[in-house]
Scaffold this motif. Structure first.
Motif, PDB file in Angstrom:
ATOM      1  N   LEU A 178       9.288 -10.762  -7.906  1.00  0.00           N
ATOM      2  CA  LEU A 178      10.424 -11.086  -8.773  1.00  0.00           C
ATOM      3  C   LEU A 178      11.382 -12.036  -8.062  1.00  0.00           C
ATOM      4  N   TYR A 179      11.556 -11.859  -6.764  1.00  0.00           N
ATOM      5  CA  TYR A 179      12.469 -12.699  -5.989  1.00  0.00           C
ATOM      6  C   TYR A 179      11.987 -14.152  -5.908  1.00  0.00           C
ATOM      7  N   ILE A 180      10.694 -14.376  -5.795  1.00  0.00           N
ATOM      8  CA  ILE A 180      10.195 -15.741  -5.557  1.00  0.00           C
ATOM      9  C   ILE A 180       9.680 -16.431  -6.810  1.00  0.00           C
ATOM     10  N   THR A 181       9.633 -15.743  -7.949  1.00  0.00           N
ATOM     11  CA  THR A 181       9.064 -16.314  -9.165  1.00  0.00           C
ATOM     12  C   THR A 181      10.134 -17.003 -10.008  1.00  0.00           C
ATOM     13  N   PRO A 182       9.927 -18.271 -10.381  1.00  0.00           N
ATOM     14  CA  PRO A 182      10.892 -18.962 -11.248  1.00  0.00           C
ATOM     15  C   PRO A 182      10.996 -18.278 -12.606  1.00  0.00           C
ATOM     16  N   ARG A 183      12.245 -18.266 -13.141  1.00  0.00           N
ATOM     17  CA  ARG A 183      12.503 -17.619 -14.420  1.00  0.00           C
ATOM     18  C   ARG A 183      13.488 -18.454 -15.232  1.00  0.00           C
ATOM     19  N   GLY A 184      13.472 -18.250 -16.536  1.00  0.00           N
ATOM     20  CA  GLY A 184      14.503 -18.794 -17.405  1.00  0.00           C
ATOM     21  C   GLY A 184      14.356 -20.266 -17.727  1.00  0.00           C
ATOM     22  N   GLN A 185      15.271 -20.753 -18.554  1.00  0.00           N
ATOM     23  CA  GLN A 185      15.241 -22.146 -18.989  1.00  0.00           C
ATOM     24  C   GLN A 185      15.430 -23.125 -17.840  1.00  0.00           C
ATOM     25  N   LEU A 186      16.145 -22.682 -16.798  1.00  0.00           N
ATOM     26  CA  LEU A 186      16.387 -23.565 -15.653  1.00  0.00           C
ATOM     27  C   LEU A 186      15.262 -23.508 -14.629  1.00  0.00           C
ATOM     28  N   ASN A 187      14.285 -22.621 -14.848  1.00  0.00           N
ATOM     29  CA  ASN A 187      13.120 -22.508 -13.960  1.00  0.00           C
ATOM     30  C   ASN A 187      13.541 -22.293 -12.503  1.00  0.00           C
ATOM     31  N   LEU A 188      14.482 -21.378 -12.310  1.00  0.00           N
ATOM     32  CA  LEU A 188      14.979 -21.066 -10.983  1.00  0.00           C
ATOM     33  C   LEU A 188      14.437 -19.717 -10.519  1.00  0.00           C
ATOM     34  N   SER A 189      14.342 -19.563  -9.220  1.00  0.00           N
ATOM     35  CA  SER A 189      14.008 -18.266  -8.632  1.00  0.00           C
ATOM     36  C   SER A 189      15.172 -17.830  -7.752  1.00  0.00           C
ATOM     37  N   CYS A 190      15.216 -16.543  -7.447  1.00  0.00           N
ATOM     38  CA  CYS A 190      16.214 -16.037  -6.495  1.00  0.00           C
ATOM     39  C   CYS A 190      16.063 -16.770  -5.166  1.00  0.00           C
ATOM     40  N   ALA A 191      14.812 -16.995  -4.766  1.00  0.00           N
ATOM     41  CA  ALA A 191      14.531 -17.601  -3.468  1.00  0.00           C
ATOM     42  C   ALA A 191      15.064 -19.025  -3.374  1.00  0.00           C
ATOM     43  N   LYS A 192      14.963 -19.755  -4.468  1.00  0.00           N
ATOM     44  CA  LYS A 192      15.385 -21.151  -4.410  1.00  0.00           C
ATOM     45  C   LYS A 192      16.874 -21.270  -4.115  1.00  0.00           C
TER      46      LYS A 192
END
Length: 276
Positions: A178-192
């Motif tokens: 979950l931390y490293i996987t991009p999510r949402g419309q902005l395609n961001l991850s926690c890690a980024k």
């Protein structure tokens, strides 16, 4: 495979781990690589300083934060948490024992009987419902206040999350994914944001480091003007990604907390904290 996460983060790439890939990750190797990454990224920042969040990246911000901590706005919340604890002291002591300084460092942990991660806030409400009391509302209010009271009494003790079973390892890996996987419309991850770009600016705010993230919660945020739990912050982050957040104390957020806490092993607890 050994350096998969480290290389991905160094390149600024968020990688979604497959089940096969995640099962090969050794948590302690992963943790040490993250520590090494932050040492290489900011060699002048000492390991324990990561408990202080984004303030470690700016001398001016750090000085302002230290000034705020002289008379922190969360003091009333600690007092309220103590009052709530004392009100139902017999119930709480049956669940947690009488030494309030020993409670916070035990969480989160992996419960082998339920095969689930147990968080402090989850344990507080379970203690209440098991005793026939009404649970506190999640994310803020009395639950955050009791959690703050327990964190305050545990300051200086170190995070020490254990992973000594396959079930615990799986929970760690699910939180890691979950931390490293991009999510949402902005395609961001926690890690980024919180690993690769930690220390950089996002609008007017400095992005905080993953290392030490769980050490200072719950926090009083100037934006909120009250105290909030870690899972409240998770939900806010996902909204900022324009992603649908999970519910507070969902399996997803409990596993994410488990992953982040383990990665911060050895850092001192200094909650509750003040943040912008």
């Amino acid at each position: 495979m050994k350096k998969t996460l480290l290389i991905a983060l160094t390149l600024g790439v968020s990688v979604a781990a497959t089940s096969t890939m995640a099962n090969t990750v050794d948590p302690e190797t992963d943790r040490q690589q993250l520590v090494d990454y932050f040492k290489a990224k900011s060699p002048n920042i000492e390991f324990q300083e990561y408990a202080n969040g984004a303030y470690i990246y700016s001398a001016d911000k750090y000085a302002q934060w230290e000034a705020a901590e002289e008379f922190p706005p969360y003091l009333d919340a600690i007092d309220a948490g103590e009052a709530a604890w004392n009100k139902d002291q017999a119930v709480f002591e049956k669940c947690f024992g009488s030494d309030v300084s020993k409670i916070r460092p035990q969480y989160p942990y992996f419960d082998e009987s339920t095969q689930q991660v147990v968080t402090l806030e989850g344990a507080i409400n379970k203690c209440r419902t098991d005793a026939g009391l009404k649970p506190y509302k999640w994310k803020k209010g009395t639950l955050a206040q009791v959690s703050a009271f327990l964190a305050y009494n545990s300051r200086g003790q170190k995070i020490d999350v254990k992973i000594d079973s396959e079930g615990a390892k799986q929970a760690f890996n699910e939180g890691r994914e979950l931390y490293i996987t991009p999510r949402g419309q902005l395609n961001l991850s926690c890690a980024k944001c919180h690993t690769y770009n930690s220390g950089r600016m996002a609008r007017a705010n400095t992005l905080s480091p993953n290392l030490g993230h769980t050490s200072h919660f719950p926090v009083f945020r100037a934006k909120w003007q009250n105290l909030g739990t870690l899972h409240r912050r998770y939900g806010g982050c996902h909204k900022n990604m324009r992603a649908t957040p999970f519910k507070a104390q969902s399996k997803e957020y409990r596993n994410l907390e488990f992953f982040q806490a383990y990665m911060s092993n050895g850092i001192e607890i200094n909650g509750p904290g003040y943040r912008e």
